[in-house]
Design an enzyme around this catalytic site. Structure first.
Site, PDB file in Angstrom:
ATOM      1  N   LYS A   1       0.873  -1.181   0.000  1.00  0.00           N
ATOM      2  CA  LYS A   1       0.000   0.000   0.000  1.00  0.00           C
ATOM      3  C   LYS A   1       0.906   1.225   0.000  1.00  0.00           C
ATOM      4  O   LYS A   1       1.411   1.655   1.037  1.00  0.00           O
ATOM      5  CB  LYS A   1      -0.866  -0.016   1.265  1.00  0.00           C
ATOM      6  CG  LYS A   1      -2.137   0.790   1.171  1.00  0.00           C
ATOM      7  CD  LYS A   1      -1.907   2.230   0.845  1.00  0.00           C
ATOM      8  CE  LYS A   1      -1.912   3.185   1.978  1.00  0.00           C
ATOM      9  NZ  LYS A   1      -1.778   4.570   1.488  1.00  0.00           N
TER      10      LYS A   1
ATOM     11  N   GLY B   1       6.364   5.501   8.388  1.00  0.00           N
ATOM     12  CA  GLY B   1       5.521   6.689   8.382  1.00  0.00           C
ATOM     13  C   GLY B   1       5.532   7.357   9.737  1.00  0.00           C
ATOM     14  O   GLY B   1       6.520   7.281  10.464  1.00  0.00           O
TER      15      GLY B   1
ATOM     16  N   VAL C   1       0.375   6.985  13.213  1.00  0.00           N
ATOM     17  CA  VAL C   1      -0.170   5.868  12.423  1.00  0.00           C
ATOM     18  C   VAL C   1       0.540   4.571  12.807  1.00  0.00           C
ATOM     19  O   VAL C   1      -0.084   3.508  12.861  1.00  0.00           O
ATOM     20  CB  VAL C   1      -0.074   6.156  10.908  1.00  0.00           C
ATOM     21  CG1 VAL C   1      -0.565   4.962  10.107  1.00  0.00           C
ATOM     22  CG2 VAL C   1      -0.896   7.392  10.554  1.00  0.00           C
ATOM     23  N   GLY C   2       1.827   4.669  13.148  1.00  0.00           N
ATOM     24  CA  GLY C   2       2.559   3.473  13.599  1.00  0.00           C
ATOM     25  C   GLY C   2       1.873   2.818  14.789  1.00  0.00           C
ATOM     26  O   GLY C   2       1.772   1.585  14.869  1.00  0.00           O
TER      27      GLY C   2
ATOM     28  N   GLU D   1       9.043   1.841  11.211  1.00  0.00           N
ATOM     29  CA  GLU D   1      10.081   2.858  11.005  1.00  0.00           C
ATOM     30  C   GLU D   1       9.358   4.195  11.018  1.00  0.00           C
ATOM     31  O   GLU D   1       8.635   4.529  10.084  1.00  0.00           O
ATOM     32  CB  GLU D   1      10.797   2.585   9.667  1.00  0.00           C
ATOM     33  CG  GLU D   1      12.169   3.194   9.636  1.00  0.00           C
ATOM     34  CD  GLU D   1      12.116   4.647   9.278  1.00  0.00           C
ATOM     35  OE1 GLU D   1      11.984   5.469  10.225  1.00  0.00           O
ATOM     36  OE2 GLU D   1      12.183   4.972   8.094  1.00  0.00           O
TER      37      GLU D   1
ATOM     38  N   CYS E   1      13.160  10.704   6.943  1.00  0.00           N
ATOM     39  CA  CYS E   1      13.029  10.240   8.335  1.00  0.00           C
ATOM     40  C   CYS E   1      14.322  10.418   9.095  1.00  0.00           C
ATOM     41  O   CYS E   1      14.315  10.724  10.276  1.00  0.00           O
ATOM     42  CB  CYS E   1      12.561   8.791   8.370  1.00  0.00           C
ATOM     43  SG  CYS E   1      13.476   7.730   7.274  1.00  0.00           S
TER      44      CYS E   1
ATOM     45  N   GLU F   1       9.095  16.096  14.870  1.00  0.00           N
ATOM     46  CA  GLU F   1       9.559  16.000  13.489  1.00  0.00           C
ATOM     47  C   GLU F   1       8.828  17.055  12.650  1.00  0.00           C
ATOM     48  O   GLU F   1       7.607  17.000  12.522  1.00  0.00           O
ATOM     49  CB  GLU F   1       9.221  14.594  12.987  1.00  0.00           C
ATOM     50  CG  GLU F   1       9.996  14.157  11.785  1.00  0.00           C
ATOM     51  CD  GLU F   1       9.753  12.673  11.456  1.00  0.00           C
ATOM     52  OE1 GLU F   1       8.674  12.153  11.775  1.00  0.00           O
ATOM     53  OE2 GLU F   1      10.646  12.067  10.861  1.00  0.00           O
TER      54      GLU F   1
END
Ligand code: NAD
Length: 477
Positions: free
Chosen positions: A171, A224, A228-229, A246, A280, A379
């Site tokens: 995805k 991501g 969401v992780g 990650e 990242c 971030e």
């Protein structure tokens, strides 16, 4: 119009819905992708399971390697085409788009060679027993990929999974999927059996969520945001599915007074400017020993003033950010900095050729950022470098480790003993001494601690995560 890639065929979404594709350089819609959901994940997962059981499990590791090598060569042959697709889809300057294709080809080359070198062990045990460990694939692996480096993250994640003998349902991000749909076609041309590589496009909260929750998926690899992780890990936990996460970072560049500044400065700039800061492992915090703080900021200020953001095809220092909401996110951080009185040292320029409707941000250097401020903690995912001074080695360690993240750190010093002490005490997945990023490092295991995630991708280590270890004990007397 682009379609899902399922069973080596172009497949429209079950619902018939589509999503527009926007060019970040102009803000204009120029194409469409499928807006998939659970129905499409069902189709892709069934195709993958069928391929796994009927074909992929029966192909030798050496043959898998040959297929992967052929795909690597196909990718290289189509490098210009893939770079052009990625440039338009993600707004990458030409050098970056080409570097991403080179890395993708290299991932498949590296993992092609690894396929037939992954094996278990024979364990010494009781008299009359023989005990083996077997490294077996999970089966169908799910890969949720972000928009910042679609090809590179596909290479490291899907490359490792295939090499270990898995089949994949992918995805990609809704904002960065066109290059991967083309790579899937190249895989078909290279001879990959139907169902081994499947791609379903669409929104994260629809198709991504469906993939994370799907009982037909045996392992999930996600790159991501931390938010969401967490959702992915919760969904996976409900059915005890292993995950690799990650989740980005707030990585420090730590510069001591004895550092070679001529070597450090270009690396510091590149680490925050590359891909417009949407990386990242971006070196987004600059920790500088107090004695050279002013000198280094002055030198960096000159470099930042000369940086240019503009249309990707002009191949300047930066292209646009991926979308309006990402630009707004950076503006919000900069406006918070202004309100908090954080001094701005220097800012680059957006060139006149950049359309007003594109998502451009000038690279920005801030100083004296309080370590607890959100600019030093969160971030930004844009070209914003936050500098702060430190007094001692211990102070540097405290600041470096003082965020929720722990992905990468760079240390600049000529003192060999200090290099070791720093590398030992930094809480992160990779430490770079007198360099940053080791030129990409396909071979180098990569991943984080704390909110940067867990599990490793890249290098041979990644293959272990894409396998299940089975212990088999024979009693033969
Ligand atoms: P995101 O985490 O929302 O998206 C990453 C991927 O997850 C995309 O494919 C997305 O479609 C999918 N996704 C989104 N919601 C999902 C859900 N509920 N279930 C399953 N999949 C889902 O990231 P974003 O919104 O594109 O960017 C937001 C922030 O995330 C960025 O500002 C940045 O800080 C961070 N980020 C980090 C990385 C990284 O490489 N670590 C990459 C992209 C974004």
């Amino acid at each position: 119009m682009h379609f899902n890639h399922i069973g080596n065929a172009k497949v429209p979404s079950v619902s018939g819905r589509t999503l527009p594709v926007t060019d970040p350089a102009t803000g204009q819609v120029y194409d469409e992708i499928q807006r998939s959901d659970i129905g499409d994940v069902d189709l892709a997962t069934k195709a993958a399971r069928q391929a796994y059981e009927s074909v992929w499990l029966k192909i030798s590791a050496a043959e898998r390697g040959r297929l992967m090598m052929k795909l690597s060569q196909h990718i290289s042959l189509h490098a210009d085409e893939l770079a052009a697709i990625e440039q338009r889809d993600c707004g990458k300057p030409t050098r970056q788009a080409r570097a991403d294709v080179t890395a993708l080809a290299r991932y498949f080359e590296y993992y092609a060679g690894a396929c037939d070198k992954l094996h278990g062990e024979t364990l010494p045990y009781l008299d009359g027993y023989s005990v083996h460990t077997w490294r077996e694939p999970h089966g169908v692996t799910g890969h949720i990929i972000p928009w910042n480096y679609p090809m590179q993250i596909f290479g490291r994640s899907v490359g490792g999974a295939l090499a270990a003998g898995n089949v994949c349902v992918i995805k990609p991000a809704e904002d960065g999927c066109l290059s991967l749909l083309r790579v899937a076609e190249l895989a078909t041309e290279a001879g990959f059996p139907a169902g081994v590589i499947n791609i379903v496009t669409g929104y994260g909260h629809e198709v991504g969520k469906a993939l994370a929750e799907h009982r037909g998926i045996d392992h999930i690899s996600f790159t991501g945001s931390p938010t969401v992780g967490t959702l992915i890990q919760q969904a996976a936990a409900a059915r005890h599915c292993p995950v690799t996460l990650e989740l980005g970072g707030k990585s420090p560049q730590i510069v001591f007074a004895d550092a070679d500044l001529d070597a450090a400065i270009p690396a510091i700039v590149n680490a925050i400017v590359q891909n417009s800061g949407q990386t990242c492992s971006a070196g987004s915090r600059l920790l500088v020993e107090h004695g050279i703080y002013e000198t280094l900021l002055e030198r960096l200020g000159h470099v930042f003033e000369n940086l240019r953001a503009g249309p990707p095809e002009l191949d300047l220092d930066l292209g646009p950010l991926i979308r309006q909401s990402q630009l707004q996110r950076v503006w919000d951080f900069l406006s918070d900095a202004h309100v908090a009185g954080i001094p701005l040292v220097a800012q680059g320029k957006i060139v006149d050729e950049a359309p007003d409707t594109g998502y451009y941000q000038a690279p920005t250097l801030l100083r004296d950022v309080p370590p607890g401020h959100r600019l030093a903690q969160e971030e930004v995912f844009g070209p914003v470098l936050c500098a702060m001074p430190f007094q001692s080695e211990q102070d540097a360690i405290r600041l470096a480790n003082g965020t929720a993240f722990g992905l990468v750190a760079g240390v600049w010093t000529r003192d060999g003993a200090r290099q070791f002490r720093m590398a030992r005490q930094l809480r992160c997945g990779q430490v770079f001494i007198n360099n940053y990023g080791a030129a990409g490092g396909v071979e180098l295991p990569f991943g984080g601690v704390k909110s940067s995630g867990h599990g490793r991708e890249k290098g041979f280590e990644a293959l272990l995560g894409f396998t299940v270890l089975k212990t088999v004990a024979f009693r033969h007397g």
